[in-house]
Design a protein around this motif. Structure first.
Motif, mmCIF file in Angstrom:
data_model
loop_
_atom_site.group_PDB
_atom_site.id
_atom_site.type_symbol
_atom_site.label_atom_id
_atom_site.label_comp_id
_atom_site.label_asym_id
_atom_site.label_seq_id
_atom_site.Cartn_x
_atom_site.Cartn_y
_atom_site.Cartn_z
ATOM 1 N N UNK A 94 15.025 -21.898 -12.993
ATOM 2 C CA UNK A 94 15.172 -20.477 -13.322
ATOM 3 C C UNK A 94 16.433 -20.227 -14.141
ATOM 4 N N UNK A 95 17.504 -20.992 -13.890
ATOM 5 C CA UNK A 95 18.710 -20.823 -14.701
ATOM 6 C C UNK A 95 18.469 -21.256 -16.149
ATOM 7 N N UNK A 96 17.664 -22.319 -16.311
ATOM 8 C CA UNK A 96 17.364 -22.766 -17.671
ATOM 9 C C UNK A 96 16.537 -21.707 -18.407
ATOM 10 N N UNK A 97 15.523 -21.181 -17.737
ATOM 11 C CA UNK A 97 14.696 -20.154 -18.363
ATOM 12 C C UNK A 97 15.564 -18.948 -18.733
ATOM 13 N N UNK A 98 16.521 -18.637 -17.862
ATOM 14 C CA UNK A 98 17.395 -17.480 -18.115
ATOM 15 C C UNK A 98 18.194 -17.644 -19.401
ATOM 16 N N UNK A 99 18.467 -18.883 -19.798
ATOM 17 C CA UNK A 99 19.242 -19.082 -21.035
ATOM 18 C C UNK A 99 18.469 -18.629 -22.269
ATOM 19 N N UNK A 104 19.161 -11.571 -26.515
ATOM 20 C CA UNK A 104 19.075 -10.179 -26.064
ATOM 21 C C UNK A 104 20.330 -9.730 -25.330
ATOM 22 N N UNK A 105 21.264 -10.652 -25.145
ATOM 23 C CA UNK A 105 22.437 -10.316 -24.349
ATOM 24 C C UNK A 105 23.667 -10.103 -25.227
ATOM 25 N N UNK A 106 24.711 -9.538 -24.621
ATOM 26 C CA UNK A 106 25.967 -9.353 -25.341
ATOM 27 C C UNK A 106 27.100 -9.593 -24.358
ATOM 28 N N UNK A 107 28.335 -9.560 -24.859
ATOM 29 C CA UNK A 107 29.482 -9.827 -23.984
ATOM 30 C C UNK A 107 29.472 -8.882 -22.791
ATOM 31 N N UNK A 108 29.031 -7.666 -23.041
ATOM 32 C CA UNK A 108 29.032 -6.669 -21.970
ATOM 33 C C UNK A 108 27.751 -6.742 -21.145
ATOM 34 N N UNK A 109 26.628 -6.861 -21.836
ATOM 35 C CA UNK A 109 25.352 -6.853 -21.114
ATOM 36 C C UNK A 109 24.850 -8.283 -20.969
ATOM 37 N N UNK A 110 25.189 -8.886 -19.836
ATOM 38 C CA UNK A 110 24.863 -10.296 -19.655
ATOM 39 C C UNK A 110 23.652 -10.519 -18.766
ATOM 40 N N UNK A 111 23.249 -9.522 -18.023
ATOM 41 C CA UNK A 111 22.091 -9.743 -17.161
ATOM 42 C C UNK A 111 21.440 -8.409 -16.816
ATOM 43 N N UNK A 112 20.652 -7.876 -17.752
ATOM 44 C CA UNK A 112 20.039 -6.571 -17.558
ATOM 45 C C UNK A 112 18.749 -6.713 -16.760
ATOM 46 N N UNK B 1 14.723 -18.143 -4.563
ATOM 47 C CA UNK B 1 15.744 -18.149 -5.610
ATOM 48 C C UNK B 1 17.097 -18.521 -5.032
ATOM 49 N N UNK B 2 17.863 -19.392 -5.754
ATOM 50 C CA UNK B 2 19.252 -19.581 -5.367
ATOM 51 C C UNK B 2 19.912 -18.236 -5.522
ATOM 52 N N UNK B 3 20.770 -17.899 -4.581
ATOM 53 C CA UNK B 3 21.256 -16.531 -4.602
ATOM 54 C C UNK B 3 22.296 -16.286 -5.685
ATOM 55 N N UNK B 4 22.068 -15.213 -6.394
ATOM 56 C CA UNK B 4 22.993 -14.805 -7.455
ATOM 57 C C UNK B 4 23.652 -13.506 -7.057
ATOM 58 N N UNK B 5 24.788 -13.274 -7.625
ATOM 59 C CA UNK B 5 25.459 -12.003 -7.458
ATOM 60 C C UNK B 5 25.277 -11.267 -8.780
ATOM 61 N N UNK B 6 24.624 -10.107 -8.722
ATOM 62 C CA UNK B 6 24.381 -9.350 -9.956
ATOM 63 C C UNK B 6 25.184 -8.072 -9.912
ATOM 64 N N UNK B 7 25.845 -7.777 -11.012
ATOM 65 C CA UNK B 7 26.665 -6.578 -11.077
ATOM 66 C C UNK B 7 26.195 -5.759 -12.270
ATOM 67 N N UNK B 8 25.812 -4.512 -12.023
ATOM 68 C CA UNK B 8 25.381 -3.677 -13.155
ATOM 69 C C UNK B 8 26.079 -2.332 -13.118
ATOM 70 N N UNK B 9 26.566 -1.921 -14.283
ATOM 71 C CA UNK B 9 27.164 -0.597 -14.404
ATOM 72 C C UNK B 9 26.283 0.184 -15.359
ATOM 73 N N UNK B 10 25.480 1.113 -14.832
ATOM 74 C CA UNK B 10 24.537 1.843 -15.672
ATOM 75 C C UNK B 10 23.604 0.859 -16.341
ATOM 76 N N UNK B 11 23.151 1.180 -17.552
ATOM 77 C CA UNK B 11 22.266 0.256 -18.243
ATOM 78 C C UNK B 11 23.045 -0.620 -19.208
ATOM 79 N N UNK B 14 26.408 -5.497 -17.545
ATOM 80 C CA UNK B 14 25.838 -6.235 -16.420
ATOM 81 C C UNK B 14 26.285 -7.683 -16.503
ATOM 82 N N UNK B 15 26.346 -8.336 -15.366
ATOM 83 C CA UNK B 15 26.671 -9.744 -15.350
ATOM 84 C C UNK B 15 26.076 -10.374 -14.100
ATOM 85 N N UNK B 16 25.988 -11.696 -14.121
ATOM 86 C CA UNK B 16 25.372 -12.386 -12.997
ATOM 87 C C UNK B 16 26.066 -13.711 -12.787
ATOM 88 N N UNK B 17 26.355 -14.065 -11.559
ATOM 89 C CA UNK B 17 26.860 -15.420 -11.293
ATOM 90 C C UNK B 17 26.216 -15.936 -10.017
#
Ligand SMILES: Nc1ncnc2c1ncn2[C@@H]1O[C@H](COP(=O)(O)OP(=O)(O)O)[C@@H](O)[C@H]1O
Ligand SMILES: [Mg+2]
Lengths: 262, 343
Positions: A94-99, A104-112, B1-11, B14-17
């Motif tokens: 799933x991490x590979x697919x996510x790449x 579609x991503x940017x420095x700010x929007x990394x995981x919408x 799913x391996x657990x991720x931490x997702x952080x979103x501020x509005x639309x 966002x980030x995920x680790x």
């Protein structure tokens, strides 16, 4: 969406591959590129996906030169599965697919939420949902290839360029993957795939491009291209072509030395 | 799913680790702060942790404040900042070269910087020009290695082999220069050559920190592209990464991160080599892990410096401690590798 190579001359610094080649990919088509090893199929795909700049001519995406468009924009419309890619150590499916979501991503929007949905859909479409947590290194060849396809699908492009997606797979897994491509094509995506099995190409593709020595030798519907004369000219291989008893498409029966002298 | 931490501020943001990577990195950051506080309290004048914190946030009397803030803080702060810089530099290079040995110290940067320093000490007769000469030496070596390894793009293994060859060559040049030099010059060069945070003051701390922070800005942008390069050049390019320019920019930023450290402290070997690998193992996250590598590097350097300063009867340069650390790591790597092969 149309993709078109117009009079492209291309190759590597010390090795020209093709000269003045013209090719148009019809929207919604399933195009198979066939040809002997080293005839330039991968190089042509690299030109079509703007990885390699032609020395002359241009590749046009919807009529506009692809070289002049921002590469991230192009990557949202056109996806490529290279002949060989590398999975980072310890990466899960799933991490590979996510790449594949990078364009579609940017420095700010990394995981919408759109990223999340695209990965889920891509894995469902390739039947890899259950593999999500498995390490890519530990998957079987067929599973791994489906994960790579899912990565390119997650890119959500209208057009997919696939370089030998079925090579190294057993026949059941080849058919499984081709069925996935056919399904994607039915949903409206344009598919361009380099295939080695002419019978599979004839059965699945709507359009076949036969290449030899960096040039398009023949192209058209499978019945027009897969003929005894063309196969012999392109592959230097005498053969008989009969109708496939199941699908009616051309079926190539190669003639080895023993059959030739009979 | 391996657990991720997702952080979103509005639309918009966002980030995920990976949850585990996040937790481990956060824990290590806390440990680093603890180590820093302990380090600030150690020395000829012992100061309790409570007083250290008091001196940092409010006031604890002028004497304690002078010792903690004026004398010891620059050194400890630079331990954190330089450790992080080395960790990042190593992570960038190991990812680019796809090789756990591909860190800047292994591929020639440190020995190039040392050559630069020795030449300037011999030529000028003082350490006045050591910083620019060391930088010039290090960067010239890194560039030379990069160009020598260039063949239709740079490939990891070539880079390492060329780097090791150049390091060996420069090693003999350095030895020759030291033999030719006068005794006091050779001594001066040797002191510089054993990287140390000794004698660094607030102006060094300010400059060093600012340069490292400035280098983090491009790295923020380059980091996500570095992860794409791990998939192979074609896959990365197909997804919109400008492969060669990005790779060159990463080399420049990676070398610069090492260069700041070497310029101010001399070569501190092996932190760049060890930190990213350790970070990967404890976070169990795939591919390059920039933030964990930075935090691990900070923890390693602060701890090594504290031990070097306080444990031996006479304070040692931290560069000697990190050599021991690196040696232990390499032995462990060899043992782990041969076990794998025996299996
Ligand atoms: N990176 C490269 N540099 C130089 N020549 C290459 C490179 N890749 C492929 N070639 C050469 O270009 C020709 C076409 O290769 P390719 O497009 O990979 O063929 P195919 O995919 O049809 O097997 C071959 O002669 C091959 O050796
Ligand atoms: Mg090929």
């Amino acid at each position: 969406m149309t993709l078109e190579a117009s009079k492209v001359t291309f190759g590597y610094r010390d090795r020209p591959v093709g000269t003045g080649l013209d090719l148009a990919i019809a929207p919604g088509s399933f195009t198979a590129i066939v040809g002997p090893n080293a005839c330039g199929k991968s190089t042509l795909l690299r030109v079509l996906s703007r990885l390699l700049k032609p020395t002359e001519g241009a590749v046009l995406l919807d009529g506009k030169a692809i070289a002049h468009q921002p590469s991230k924009q192009v990557a949202k419309r056109l996806g490529l599965l290279p002949q060989s890619s590398i999975a980072p150590d310890g990466i899960t499916a799933s991490d590979l697919v996510a790449r594949g979501r990078f364009p579609h991503q940017s420095a700010l929007r990394q995981w919408s939420r759109a990223d999340e949905a695209a990965v889920r859909d891509a894995m469902a479409a390739t039947g890899t949902t259950d593999l999500a947590d498995r390490l890519v290194d530990e998957l079987s060849g067929g599973q791994r290839q489906r994960v790579w396809v899912a990565m390119v699908l997650a890119q959500q492009t209208e057009l997919l360029l696939l370089d030998e997606p079925t090579t190294f797979l057993d026949i059941a897994h080849q058919i499984e993957l081709l069925d996935i491509f056919a399904g994607l094509n039915d949903e409206g995506r344009t598919i361009v795939a380099v295939l080695h099995d002419l019978n599979q190409a004839a059965r699945y593709a709507s359009h076949i491009v036969a290449m030899r020595d960096g040039a398009v030798y023949a192209e058209g519907a499978p019945a027009e291209v897969i003929t005894e004369a063309t196969v012999e000219a392109v592959f230097d291989l005498p053969c008989k072509v009969v109708p496939d008893p199941v699908s009616g498409t051309p079926l190539v029966i190669p003639l080895g030395r023993a059959q030739r002298h009979r | 799913m391996r657990r991720h931490l997702v952080l979103r501020v509005g639309g918009r943001a966002s980030t995920r680790t990976l949850l585990r990577a996040f937790a481990v990195t956060a824990a290590l950051a806390v440990l680093t702060v603890l180590a820093a506080v302990i380090a600030l309290g150690l020395g000829e004048m012992r100061i309790s942790a409570v007083d250290v914190v008091r001196a940092l946030v409010s006031d604890a009397g002028t004497a304690i404040e002078t010792v903690v803030v004026q004398w010891r803080l620059p050194r400890v702060l630079l331990g954190v900042v330089f450790g992080a810089a080395l960790g990042l530099s190593g992570a960038v290079f190991q990812s680019l070269t796809r090789n756990p040995l591909g860190s800047p110290d292994v591929i020639g940067f440190d020995s190039g910087a040392y050559t630069g320093a020795v030449v300037s000490i011999i030529a000028v007769g003082s350490t006045a020009l050591v910083i620019p000469s060391a930088l010039a030496g290090g960067i010239a070596t890194a560039l030379a290695v990069y160009l020598l390894a260039y063949r239709r793009g740079v490939h990891g293994f070539r880079l390492i082999v060329v780097g090791i060859a150049v390091t060996a060559l420069l090693g003999s040049v350095n030895t020759y220069l030291l033999l030719k030099a006068r005794l006091w010059q050779a001594q001066m060069a040797s002191v510089w050559g054993a990287g140390s945070l000794n004698g660094l003051d607030w102006s060094d701390a300010r400059n060093g920190t600012l340069v490292v922070l400035a280098l983090l800005v491009p790295l923020l942008w380059l980091g996500r592209r570095l992860r794409m390069l791990e998939l192979g050049d074609d896959a990365a390019a197909a997804m919109g990464v400008a492969v060669e320019p990005v790779r060159l920019a990463l080399v420049v930023v990676g070398v610069s991160l090492s260069a700041v450290v070497t310029a101010l402290a001399g070569p501190i070997p092996f932190v760049a080599l060890v930190a990213p690998q350790l970070a990967r193992r404890i976070t169990r996250a795939p591919g390059v892990q920039l933030v964990p590598a930075a935090v691990t590097g900070a923890f390693l350097l602060v701890t090594c410096d504290m031990v070097a300063l306080n444990v031996p009867p006479q304070a040692l340069p931290v560069g000697l401690m990190t050599i021991i650390l690196g040696g232990a790591y390499l032995v462990w790597l060899l043992v782990a590798q041969s076990r794998k092969e025996l299996r």
